[in-house]
Design an enzyme around this catalytic site. Sequence first.
Site, PDB file in Angstrom:
ATOM      1  N   CYS A  30     -62.869  25.308  19.327  1.00  0.00           N
ATOM      2  CA  CYS A  30     -63.963  24.508  18.793  1.00  0.00           C
ATOM      3  C   CYS A  30     -63.684  24.141  17.343  1.00  0.00           C
ATOM      4  O   CYS A  30     -62.700  24.579  16.739  1.00  0.00           O
ATOM      5  CB  CYS A  30     -65.277  25.284  18.884  1.00  0.00           C
ATOM      6  SG  CYS A  30     -65.268  26.801  17.908  1.00  0.00           S
ATOM      7  N   CYS A  33     -63.337  27.096  14.963  1.00  0.00           N
ATOM      8  CA  CYS A  33     -61.999  27.712  14.896  1.00  0.00           C
ATOM      9  C   CYS A  33     -61.101  26.913  13.966  1.00  0.00           C
ATOM     10  O   CYS A  33     -60.337  27.480  13.165  1.00  0.00           O
ATOM     11  CB  CYS A  33     -61.378  27.764  16.288  1.00  0.00           C
ATOM     12  SG  CYS A  33     -62.286  28.759  17.498  1.00  0.00           S
ATOM     13  N   ASP A 438     -52.833 -11.555   4.091  1.00  0.00           N
ATOM     14  CA  ASP A 438     -51.658 -12.164   3.489  1.00  0.00           C
ATOM     15  C   ASP A 438     -51.120 -13.166   4.506  1.00  0.00           C
ATOM     16  O   ASP A 438     -51.420 -13.065   5.697  1.00  0.00           O
ATOM     17  CB  ASP A 438     -50.625 -11.084   3.178  1.00  0.00           C
ATOM     18  CG  ASP A 438     -49.338 -11.665   2.629  1.00  0.00           C
ATOM     19  OD1 ASP A 438     -49.408 -12.507   1.722  1.00  0.00           O
ATOM     20  OD2 ASP A 438     -48.263 -11.287   3.127  1.00  0.00           O
ATOM     21  N   ASP A 622     -48.166  -7.130   4.574  1.00  0.00           N
ATOM     22  CA  ASP A 622     -46.929  -6.485   5.016  1.00  0.00           C
ATOM     23  C   ASP A 622     -45.881  -6.295   3.924  1.00  0.00           C
ATOM     24  O   ASP A 622     -44.948  -5.517   4.095  1.00  0.00           O
ATOM     25  CB  ASP A 622     -46.300  -7.292   6.153  1.00  0.00           C
ATOM     26  CG  ASP A 622     -45.611  -8.551   5.643  1.00  0.00           C
ATOM     27  OD1 ASP A 622     -46.188  -9.224   4.757  1.00  0.00           O
ATOM     28  OD2 ASP A 622     -44.505  -8.860   6.123  1.00  0.00           O
ATOM     29  N   ASP A 626     -47.850  -6.354  -1.412  1.00  0.00           N
ATOM     30  CA  ASP A 626     -49.189  -6.139  -0.856  1.00  0.00           C
ATOM     31  C   ASP A 626     -49.635  -4.686  -0.971  1.00  0.00           C
ATOM     32  O   ASP A 626     -50.821  -4.394  -0.786  1.00  0.00           O
ATOM     33  CB  ASP A 626     -49.219  -6.539   0.631  1.00  0.00           C
ATOM     34  CG  ASP A 626     -49.067  -8.033   0.834  1.00  0.00           C
ATOM     35  OD1 ASP A 626     -49.689  -8.790   0.067  1.00  0.00           O
ATOM     36  OD2 ASP A 626     -48.336  -8.444   1.752  1.00  0.00           O
TER      37      ASP A 626
END
Length: 728
Positions: A30, A33, A438, A622, A626
């Site tokens: 869970c 944990c 872009d 890309d 950028d």
Amino acid sequence: MQADIDFSHYLRDTGAGLVHLDLAVEGINCAGCMAKIERNLSSIPDVTSARVNLTDSRLALEWKAGTLDPALFVTRLAELGYKAHPFQRDAAEMREAQRSQGLLRRLGVAAFAAMNVMMLSIPVWSGIGSDMLPEQRDFFHWLSALIVLPAAAYSAQPFFASAWTALRSRGVNMDVPISIGIFLALAISVVETVNHAEHAYFDAAIMLIAFLLAGRYLDQNMRRRTRAFAGNLAALKAETATKFVSPTEIRTVPAAAIKPNDMVLLRPGERCAVDGNVIEGRSEVDQSLITGETLPVTATPGSAVFAGTLVRSGTLRVRVAAASGDTLLAEITRLLDQALQARSRYLRLAERASRLYAPVVHATAFLTMLGWLAYGATFHDSIVTAIAVLIITCPCALGLAIPAVQTVASGALFGSGVLLNAGDAIERIAEVDRVIFDKTGTLTLPELDVANLASIPTETVKLAGRLALSSRHPVAAAVARAAGASAPLPDIAEEPGQGVHGTWQGQSIRLGRPSFCNADDLANEILCQDPEASVVAFSHGETRFVFAVRQQMRPDAAEVIAALERRGIAVEIVSGDREPAVRRAAATLGIHEWRAEVSPVDKIARIEELARQGCKVLMVGDGLNDAPALAAAHASMSPVTATHLSQAVADAVFLGERLAPVLTAIRVSRKALRLMQQNLWLAVIYNVFAVPVAILGVVTPLIAAAAMSGSSVLVMLNALRARAKEAI
């Protein structure tokens, strides 16, 4: 024993002086944990990261190189009550399969016992019981005990073992109150039977175990189904490669032994183990993982191939560009692993709630028992009510509310070609109301293409393509790809800065600058019509043609832009490219707001300006220029062809030539965010109504077990809705 393992084989240098290790941890059930392990291991000095992947019970650790012995982590986990091994996917899958089969066997035993005990309980609980002699009733109770006690001892082992491990390490988890509830239900049933009481609760105890096992088995299977995405990637990974050890001799070697610039041979039916470029040969290849296209494509000299590519027909000779952990397939696998380890603010909220669960529910059950005793109830009725409170408040639904949605959504995005690279990417992408694109390499395809191919005779295109194979210029490469050329012409020479030339069928043949081919007039005419194109001329004797070469728009760009705007998401182009090129792209795609010749600093300024206006911007780019804008935006995405820096900064990476994954990421993220919120509310509303009802003594332990399991199943079924696909 674990401390004696040689961990050197499993360590990975991540750069920046850090070491990475993956451990398979047994007993993680869970969010509580997860939080417990991460909190404890992160507190070790020099540990920079400790993240648990609930989906495959894997712990990813990073620490400063040379400072810690990996055996320390295994020892610390053992102190916390968890057993750990070096993570190996095949071994982990085998252990998970065995665990799933074990749960199913235990569920079968519990269900079979429950059915038999229910049949024995019918005469006792029905009106027939009023005419039943005490000896007969006791016989039915003892017979029920004979069936239930051994069945419960076997079937409830997962809960008992987990609870004992937690208590032994001086902690608690959600299995502690579950185990207490089961034990008390069985104990009070035995006491009631010994005291010749009218009712016992063996049926409720075994049905509780059956419901709990059913919920845990469903949870396990959902995680295994999502792990299949990563398993599919592992299946694509070739373990060996055929390497040229000399120009004429080949040898099969482990993929890990291949280095860049080695030469490998790919034969029909084989999967490529490396990234590289075809030097010789021609074949149909399946590289749908990279391109997103299910149809095979033709690989010829100059074509790029990637690890995981399946060779279908001919033989290829490939020069290696990247191998082993540096391939694109390895990078995709790492991105997927990061997505499955993702954290969000909703998940952190659920983890904090799970940590509070054990002390709160124990206190609530104890106070309920004291309250009923003070009210005048018998000890029997008080303890039964307390058992119902222990059972009905199990936080399974809360623990699954966020991880289930994240797991399903990450898998759905991966199936659509989107790889998440940030823990809260789903939430941030879901919030965007404006997308900035872009142009070059983002709205357009990264490779050049011939724009006027239809106006040039087919035979001329084929001949020019064969000539272009002798040139390394990217514009010439575009001509070769467009022609599908695979056999270069013989005796071709290259004149630096001008082009290539030779003789074909007794006539001079050239490809290069328009002036080199005496085709300036044709080139000027094309440039007037298409000023953003690059031109390459071809001449064969007195025949002259000019190829207009430029990047083409992604095939679905206009459709995706229109779909975004229909969803109320504003779109604009912010590009460093020339104004005519950006204006043409905006007009083609129907984008009204655009900016050209923008510097990286100006891109950031534009994003900050929109943020001040209250916009949540998704930046899609890309290039190296950028990367700052991708980092500054509210959320960001990059194509798989982007520079490594852009991919590292972006919240998500998308595969293939189409732009649709950007739209899919927004759609799936918005739906996932709604489902996270719904699941949290489902868990909260369930407890708001269920806990008071249990405290009031309205429900039996059996009904409490059914309600608790039902809430968990409802949360999981709601999470599965994140997989549903919608049309653009």
